[in-house]
Write a protein that holds these residues in place. Structure first.
Motif, PDB file in Angstrom:
ATOM      1  N   ASN A  45       0.831  -1.202   0.000  1.00  0.00           N
ATOM      2  CA  ASN A  45       0.000   0.000   0.000  1.00  0.00           C
ATOM      3  C   ASN A  45       0.870   1.258   0.000  1.00  0.00           C
ATOM      4  OD1 ASN A  45      -2.205   1.690   0.131  1.00  0.00           O
ATOM      5  ND2 ASN A  45      -2.782   1.109   2.207  1.00  0.00           N
ATOM      6  N   ALA A  46       1.964   1.226   0.748  1.00  0.00           N
ATOM      7  CA  ALA A  46       2.892   2.363   0.761  1.00  0.00           C
ATOM      8  C   ALA A  46       3.468   2.592  -0.635  1.00  0.00           C
ATOM      9  CB  ALA A  46       4.018   2.114   1.765  1.00  0.00           C
ATOM     10  N   ARG A  47       3.818   1.510  -1.322  1.00  0.00           N
ATOM     11  CA  ARG A  47       4.334   1.626  -2.697  1.00  0.00           C
ATOM     12  C   ARG A  47       3.314   2.294  -3.611  1.00  0.00           C
ATOM     13  NH1 ARG A  47       7.738  -3.180  -5.525  1.00  0.00           N
ATOM     14  NH2 ARG A  47       8.753  -3.892  -3.657  1.00  0.00           N
ATOM     15  N   LEU A  48       2.091   1.782  -3.560  1.00  0.00           N
ATOM     16  CA  LEU A  48       1.037   2.309  -4.432  1.00  0.00           C
ATOM     17  C   LEU A  48       0.727   3.774  -4.150  1.00  0.00           C
ATOM     18  CD1 LEU A  48      -1.413  -0.723  -4.463  1.00  0.00           C
ATOM     19  CD2 LEU A  48       0.017   0.103  -6.351  1.00  0.00           C
ATOM     20  N   ARG A  49       0.785   4.173  -2.904  1.00  0.00           N
ATOM     21  CA  ARG A  49       0.469   5.557  -2.556  1.00  0.00           C
ATOM     22  C   ARG A  49       1.645   6.505  -2.791  1.00  0.00           C
ATOM     23  NH1 ARG A  49      -2.695   5.497   3.036  1.00  0.00           N
ATOM     24  NH2 ARG A  49      -4.700   5.977   2.106  1.00  0.00           N
ATOM     25  N   ALA A  50       2.864   6.044  -2.559  1.00  0.00           N
ATOM     26  CA  ALA A  50       4.033   6.924  -2.681  1.00  0.00           C
ATOM     27  C   ALA A  50       4.386   7.234  -4.139  1.00  0.00           C
ATOM     28  CB  ALA A  50       5.234   6.307  -1.977  1.00  0.00           C
ATOM     29  N   LEU A  65      13.163   2.834  -6.838  1.00  0.00           N
ATOM     30  CA  LEU A  65      13.919   2.544  -5.615  1.00  0.00           C
ATOM     31  C   LEU A  65      13.237   3.174  -4.402  1.00  0.00           C
ATOM     32  CD1 LEU A  65      16.422   1.412  -4.151  1.00  0.00           C
ATOM     33  CD2 LEU A  65      17.563   3.583  -4.682  1.00  0.00           C
ATOM     34  N   ALA A  66      12.802   4.403  -4.531  1.00  0.00           N
ATOM     35  CA  ALA A  66      12.181   5.115  -3.410  1.00  0.00           C
ATOM     36  C   ALA A  66      10.921   4.415  -2.920  1.00  0.00           C
ATOM     37  CB  ALA A  66      11.861   6.553  -3.810  1.00  0.00           C
ATOM     38  N   VAL A  67      10.085   3.945  -3.828  1.00  0.00           N
ATOM     39  CA  VAL A  67       8.858   3.286  -3.383  1.00  0.00           C
ATOM     40  C   VAL A  67       9.161   1.915  -2.777  1.00  0.00           C
ATOM     41  CG1 VAL A  67       7.351   4.598  -4.908  1.00  0.00           C
ATOM     42  CG2 VAL A  67       8.215   2.372  -5.671  1.00  0.00           C
ATOM     43  N   ARG A  68      10.207   1.260  -3.242  1.00  0.00           N
ATOM     44  CA  ARG A  68      10.607  -0.006  -2.608  1.00  0.00           C
ATOM     45  C   ARG A  68      11.140   0.250  -1.202  1.00  0.00           C
ATOM     46  NH1 ARG A  68      13.516  -2.188  -7.841  1.00  0.00           N
ATOM     47  NH2 ARG A  68      14.922  -0.632  -7.053  1.00  0.00           N
ATOM     48  N   VAL A  69      11.880   1.346  -1.021  1.00  0.00           N
ATOM     49  CA  VAL A  69      12.369   1.703   0.311  1.00  0.00           C
ATOM     50  C   VAL A  69      11.196   2.014   1.236  1.00  0.00           C
ATOM     51  CG1 VAL A  69      13.653   3.448   1.632  1.00  0.00           C
ATOM     52  CG2 VAL A  69      14.653   2.452  -0.450  1.00  0.00           C
ATOM     53  N   VAL A  74       7.944   0.538   5.894  1.00  0.00           N
ATOM     54  CA  VAL A  74       6.586   0.312   6.399  1.00  0.00           C
ATOM     55  C   VAL A  74       6.420  -1.141   6.822  1.00  0.00           C
ATOM     56  CG1 VAL A  74       4.159   0.201   5.703  1.00  0.00           C
ATOM     57  CG2 VAL A  74       5.517   2.245   5.212  1.00  0.00           C
ATOM     58  N   ASP A  75       6.854  -2.068   5.975  1.00  0.00           N
ATOM     59  CA  ASP A  75       6.739  -3.489   6.301  1.00  0.00           C
ATOM     60  C   ASP A  75       7.502  -3.813   7.580  1.00  0.00           C
ATOM     61  OD1 ASP A  75       5.855  -6.235   5.506  1.00  0.00           O
ATOM     62  OD2 ASP A  75       8.029  -6.558   5.433  1.00  0.00           O
ATOM     63  N   ASN A  76       8.679  -3.234   7.743  1.00  0.00           N
ATOM     64  CA  ASN A  76       9.473  -3.464   8.949  1.00  0.00           C
ATOM     65  C   ASN A  76       8.745  -2.939  10.193  1.00  0.00           C
ATOM     66  OD1 ASN A  76      12.193  -4.471   9.800  1.00  0.00           O
ATOM     67  ND2 ASN A  76      12.210  -2.439  10.755  1.00  0.00           N
ATOM     68  N   ALA A  77       8.103  -1.783  10.073  1.00  0.00           N
ATOM     69  CA  ALA A  77       7.351  -1.221  11.202  1.00  0.00           C
ATOM     70  C   ALA A  77       6.182  -2.128  11.577  1.00  0.00           C
ATOM     71  CB  ALA A  77       6.847   0.179  10.856  1.00  0.00           C
ATOM     72  N   VAL A  78       5.520  -2.694  10.584  1.00  0.00           N
ATOM     73  CA  VAL A  78       4.388  -3.596  10.851  1.00  0.00           C
ATOM     74  C   VAL A  78       4.877  -4.883  11.506  1.00  0.00           C
ATOM     75  CG1 VAL A  78       2.608  -5.030   9.762  1.00  0.00           C
ATOM     76  CG2 VAL A  78       2.916  -2.644   9.044  1.00  0.00           C
ATOM     77  N   ARG A  79       5.959  -5.444  10.982  1.00  0.00           N
ATOM     78  CA  ARG A  79       6.456  -6.733  11.484  1.00  0.00           C
ATOM     79  C   ARG A  79       7.127  -6.637  12.847  1.00  0.00           C
ATOM     80  NH1 ARG A  79       7.713 -10.866   7.305  1.00  0.00           N
ATOM     81  NH2 ARG A  79       6.840 -10.097   5.351  1.00  0.00           N
TER      82      ARG A  79
END
Length: 167
Positions: A45-50, A65-69, A74-79
């Motif tokens: 979702n972060a990728r799609l929105r960014a 690269l920026a959207v993958r970062v 975001v994924d790290n914060a969730v996990r």
């Protein structure tokens, strides 16, 4: 401030873990923020929105690269972090007016970041696994983190940052 001890195999003997604010006296060239529901779909979702916002903001760097970062942070914060009381985490994109570096910030409600030094030590060698934040560091993102405080100076979580240069 924390200090990371590292071995002598081309990694620094000590690396300070501090927040690397992207501060300039000028108003940012571009700024955007959102909240994301802290679930399995938060990274994609972060990728799609960014992506469209970086395009609208005309960031001259590598948008892919920026959207993958953004996804990885975001994924790290969730996990590994914790959502705020509303079940969300926040994502911020800020482009410096003078350098055009992109600051990607993700906030979550956990004030700790155990093992940050293991992923944040940056060198050109490929590690055994380049996933998550290790992937961000390997691809040139300058990583940092610090506790997040309320306006009353109460610790309410943490902010993890990646700064990407224009390449």
């Amino acid at each position: 401030m924390s200090v990371i001890e590292a071995s002598a195999d081309e990694r620094p003997s000590q690396a300070a873990v501090t927040l690397l604010p992207l501060e300039t006296k000028e108003k940012p060239a571009f700024e955007w923020s959102t909240t994301l529901l802290a679930n399995r779909g938060a990274g994609p979702n972060a990728r799609l929105r960014a992506r469209p916002w970086l395009t609208i903001g005309r960031w001259p760097g590598d948008v892919d690269l920026a959207v993958r970062v953004a996804d990885k942070l975001v994924d790290n914060a969730v996990r590994h972090g914790r959502p705020f009381a509303d079940g969300c985490i926040s994502l911020h994109l800020i482009v410096a007016a003078d350098t055009h570096e992109l600051l990607i910030e993700v906030d979550d409600a956990s004030p700790e970041f155990p093992g940050f030094g293991d992923v944040a030590i940056q060198n050109s060698e490929v590690r055994e696994t380049t996933t998550g934040l290790g992937w961000v560091a390997h691809h040139g993102g300058r990583l940092s983190w610090d506790v997040k405080r309320s306006v009353d100076d109460v610790i309410v979580g943490k902010t993890v940052q990646a700064i990407l240069p224009v390449t």
